[in-house]
Design a protein around this motif. Structure first.
Motif, PDB file in Angstrom:
ATOM      1  N   GLU A  28       0.831  -1.208   0.000  1.00 30.90           N
ATOM      2  CA  GLU A  28       0.000   0.000   0.000  1.00 30.90           C
ATOM      3  C   GLU A  28       0.861   1.251   0.000  1.00 30.90           C
ATOM      4  OE1 GLU A  28      -2.633  -0.132   3.319  1.00 30.90           O
ATOM      5  OE2 GLU A  28      -3.732  -1.890   2.602  1.00 30.90           O
ATOM      6  N   ILE A  29       1.889   1.246   0.832  1.00 29.20           N
ATOM      7  CA  ILE A  29       2.767   2.410   0.924  1.00 29.20           C
ATOM      8  C   ILE A  29       3.583   2.582  -0.347  1.00 29.20           C
ATOM      9  CG2 ILE A  29       4.742   3.374   2.162  1.00 29.20           C
ATOM     10  CD1 ILE A  29       3.658   1.922   4.680  1.00 29.20           C
ATOM     11  N   GLU A  30       4.155   1.505  -0.842  1.00 27.94           N
ATOM     12  CA  GLU A  30       5.027   1.575  -2.017  1.00 27.94           C
ATOM     13  C   GLU A  30       4.309   2.123  -3.233  1.00 27.94           C
ATOM     14  OE1 GLU A  30       7.920  -1.323  -4.746  1.00 27.94           O
ATOM     15  OE2 GLU A  30       6.882  -2.118  -2.980  1.00 27.94           O
ATOM     16  N   TYR A  31       3.027   1.727  -3.427  1.00 28.20           N
ATOM     17  CA  TYR A  31       2.301   2.133  -4.629  1.00 28.20           C
ATOM     18  C   TYR A  31       1.244   3.201  -4.367  1.00 28.20           C
ATOM     19  CZ  TYR A  31       4.698  -1.743  -6.791  1.00 28.20           C
ATOM     20  OH  TYR A  31       5.676  -2.582  -7.262  1.00 28.20           O
ATOM     21  N   GLY A  32       1.212   3.751  -3.135  1.00 25.46           N
ATOM     22  CA  GLY A  32       0.294   4.830  -2.821  1.00 25.46           C
ATOM     23  C   GLY A  32      -1.167   4.442  -2.948  1.00 25.46           C
ATOM     24  N   ALA A  33      -1.483   3.194  -2.638  1.00 27.22           N
ATOM     25  CA  ALA A  33      -2.846   2.685  -2.797  1.00 27.22           C
ATOM     26  C   ALA A  33      -3.651   2.873  -1.510  1.00 27.22           C
ATOM     27  CB  ALA A  33      -2.819   1.205  -3.168  1.00 27.22           C
ATOM     28  N   LEU A  34      -4.955   3.036  -1.672  1.00 26.05           N
ATOM     29  CA  LEU A  34      -5.843   3.056  -0.507  1.00 26.05           C
ATOM     30  C   LEU A  34      -5.818   1.710   0.199  1.00 26.05           C
ATOM     31  CD1 LEU A  34      -8.986   4.821  -2.014  1.00 26.05           C
ATOM     32  CD2 LEU A  34      -7.314   5.833  -0.456  1.00 26.05           C
ATOM     33  N   PHE A  35      -5.884   0.646  -0.601  1.00 25.71           N
ATOM     34  CA  PHE A  35      -5.885  -0.709  -0.085  1.00 25.71           C
ATOM     35  C   PHE A  35      -5.041  -1.579  -0.998  1.00 25.71           C
ATOM     36  CE2 PHE A  35     -10.182   1.062   0.626  1.00 25.71           C
ATOM     37  CZ  PHE A  35     -10.198   1.110   2.015  1.00 25.71           C
ATOM     38  N   ALA A  36      -4.379  -2.572  -0.431  1.00 31.99           N
ATOM     39  CA  ALA A  36      -3.760  -3.661  -1.185  1.00 31.99           C
ATOM     40  C   ALA A  36      -4.418  -4.927  -0.668  1.00 31.99           C
ATOM     41  CB  ALA A  36      -2.252  -3.690  -0.984  1.00 31.99           C
ATOM     42  N   ILE A  37      -5.309  -5.497  -1.472  1.00 31.62           N
ATOM     43  CA  ILE A  37      -6.177  -6.570  -1.009  1.00 31.62           C
ATOM     44  C   ILE A  37      -5.724  -7.901  -1.599  1.00 31.62           C
ATOM     45  CG2 ILE A  37      -8.558  -7.394  -0.899  1.00 31.62           C
ATOM     46  CD1 ILE A  37      -9.416  -4.462  -1.438  1.00 31.62           C
ATOM     47  N   PRO A  38      -5.371  -8.886  -0.764  1.00 30.17           N
ATOM     48  CA  PRO A  38      -5.013 -10.210  -1.282  1.00 30.17           C
ATOM     49  C   PRO A  38      -6.247 -10.933  -1.814  1.00 30.17           C
ATOM     50  CG  PRO A  38      -5.050 -10.240   1.113  1.00 30.17           C
ATOM     51  CD  PRO A  38      -5.261  -8.807   0.700  1.00 30.17           C
ATOM     52  N   ASN A  39      -6.090 -11.584  -2.934  1.00 36.75           N
ATOM     53  CA  ASN A  39      -7.214 -12.280  -3.564  1.00 36.75           C
ATOM     54  C   ASN A  39      -6.706 -13.624  -4.087  1.00 36.75           C
ATOM     55  OD1 ASN A  39      -9.793 -12.730  -4.560  1.00 36.75           O
ATOM     56  ND2 ASN A  39      -9.362 -11.727  -6.510  1.00 36.75           N
ATOM     57  N   GLY A  40      -6.567 -14.566  -3.173  1.00 32.05           N
ATOM     58  CA  GLY A  40      -6.083 -15.859  -3.576  1.00 32.05           C
ATOM     59  C   GLY A  40      -5.549 -16.635  -2.378  1.00 32.05           C
ATOM     60  N   PRO A  41      -5.082 -17.858  -2.649  1.00 29.75           N
ATOM     61  CA  PRO A  41      -5.105 -18.523  -3.953  1.00 29.75           C
ATOM     62  C   PRO A  41      -6.540 -18.789  -4.426  1.00 29.75           C
ATOM     63  CG  PRO A  41      -3.599 -19.639  -2.434  1.00 29.75           C
ATOM     64  CD  PRO A  41      -4.420 -18.688  -1.628  1.00 29.75           C
ATOM     65  N   ARG A  42      -6.683 -18.812  -5.756  1.00 28.92           N
ATOM     66  CA  ARG A  42      -7.969 -19.065  -6.387  1.00 28.92           C
ATOM     67  C   ARG A  42      -7.800 -20.185  -7.412  1.00 28.92           C
ATOM     68  NH1 ARG A  42     -11.122 -14.905  -4.901  1.00 28.92           N
ATOM     69  NH2 ARG A  42     -12.787 -15.771  -6.146  1.00 28.92           N
ATOM     70  N   PHE A  43      -8.938 -20.805  -7.787  1.00 27.63           N
ATOM     71  CA  PHE A  43      -8.942 -21.888  -8.762  1.00 27.63           C
ATOM     72  C   PHE A  43     -10.127 -21.691  -9.698  1.00 27.63           C
ATOM     73  CE2 PHE A  43      -6.850 -23.283  -4.981  1.00 27.63           C
ATOM     74  CZ  PHE A  43      -5.804 -24.072  -5.396  1.00 27.63           C
ATOM     75  N   PHE A  44      -9.868 -21.651 -10.993  1.00 28.63           N
ATOM     76  CA  PHE A  44     -10.953 -21.509 -11.963  1.00 28.63           C
ATOM     77  C   PHE A  44     -11.858 -22.738 -11.940  1.00 28.63           C
ATOM     78  CE2 PHE A  44      -8.158 -18.421 -14.355  1.00 28.63           C
ATOM     79  CZ  PHE A  44      -9.036 -17.353 -14.261  1.00 28.63           C
ATOM     80  N   VAL A  45     -13.162 -22.508 -12.039  1.00 27.95           N
ATOM     81  CA  VAL A  45     -14.119 -23.598 -12.222  1.00 27.95           C
ATOM     82  C   VAL A  45     -14.691 -23.594 -13.638  1.00 27.95           C
ATOM     83  CG1 VAL A  45     -14.707 -23.633  -9.767  1.00 27.95           C
ATOM     84  CG2 VAL A  45     -16.082 -22.259 -11.326  1.00 27.95           C
ATOM     85  N   VAL A  46     -14.220 -22.663 -14.482  1.00 27.19           N
ATOM     86  CA  VAL A  46     -14.609 -22.637 -15.892  1.00 27.19           C
ATOM     87  C   VAL A  46     -13.668 -23.557 -16.667  1.00 27.19           C
ATOM     88  CG1 VAL A  46     -15.408 -20.270 -15.643  1.00 27.19           C
ATOM     89  CG2 VAL A  46     -13.114 -20.702 -16.517  1.00 27.19           C
TER      90      VAL A  46
END
Length: 209
Positions: free
Chosen positions: A52-70
């Motif tokens: 968040e600090i490095e890229y000046g983001a409001l939030f850095a949200i983890p999204n994973g691990p994930r697995f496609f079901v398609v």
């Protein structure tokens, strides 16, 4: 179970970097598809506060691990990289910029069961005989799962998904069901925009037009 297509059970991770742009919250989605399969040790080592600090983001949200079901993606390819892709390292984990999405500013971080818009032109293809997993909202709109997540349940497996409804805290008027497809199903974005929601376990669904 139906033999899987090239995306079926494909493991990946994403990081969502959110920025405020006037009244809108714009979120960059960085991911490992086409780069690596998100090694668990590299994922676990990421410090999201530092990002968040490095890229000046409001939030850095983890999204994973994930697995496609398609099974497949048509009219686009988020798995194979392009020479024009922008790449970054988050810790030791390399990712590329996949797309952006927008939420109204009053939502803050992405909220379960609140739709968001993702910019993409692809079509998800589910094979005949595939079991699919669907949310239906209070207005009768149907969202079909595109990927399941181990964000909240670290040992979630494909076999658990058919009974997922008993584990979800669905909003009033919403329902969950799973079913076996009697014919192939294509789910497309509309005019370059896909409407998506996440359940309270972090699994992702796209609106079926």
């Amino acid at each position: 179970m139906q033999a899987g297509g090239p995306l079926f059970n494909f493991r990946y991770c994403e990081i969502l970097l959110s920025y405020l742009d006037g009244a809108e919250e714009s979120t960059e989605i960085w991911g490992t598809p086409g780069v690596n399969f998100c090694p668990q040790n590299q994922w676990d080592a990421i410090n999201f506060s530092d990002i968040e600090i490095e890229y000046g983001a409001l939030f850095a949200i983890p999204n994973g691990p994930r697995f496609f079901v398609v099974d497949e993606i048509l009219g686009g390819d988020i798995v194979s990289p392009s020479p024009d892709d922008e790449h970054r390292f988050f810790g030791d984990l390399e990712m590329r910029l996949l797309t952006t999405m927008n939420y109204s500013s009053d939502l803050g971080e992405s909220v379960s069961y609140i739709p968001g818009q993702v910019l993409r032109n692809n079509t998800w293809l589910f094979y005949e005989g595939r079991r699919v997993y669907e949310l239906t909202d209070i207005n009768g709109q149907v969202y079909i799962m595109q990927s399941f997540s181990r964000i909240e349940v670290s040992d979630l497996q494909f076999d658990d998904l058919k009974d997922l409804g008993s584990r979800l805290n669905l909003p009033e008027g919403w329902t969950f069901r799973s079913r076996i497809l009697s014919e192939p199903l294509e789910v497309s974005a509309i005019d370059g925009i896909a409407e998506v929601v996440q359940d309270d376990l972090g699994n992702s669904y796209q609106l079926v037009p």
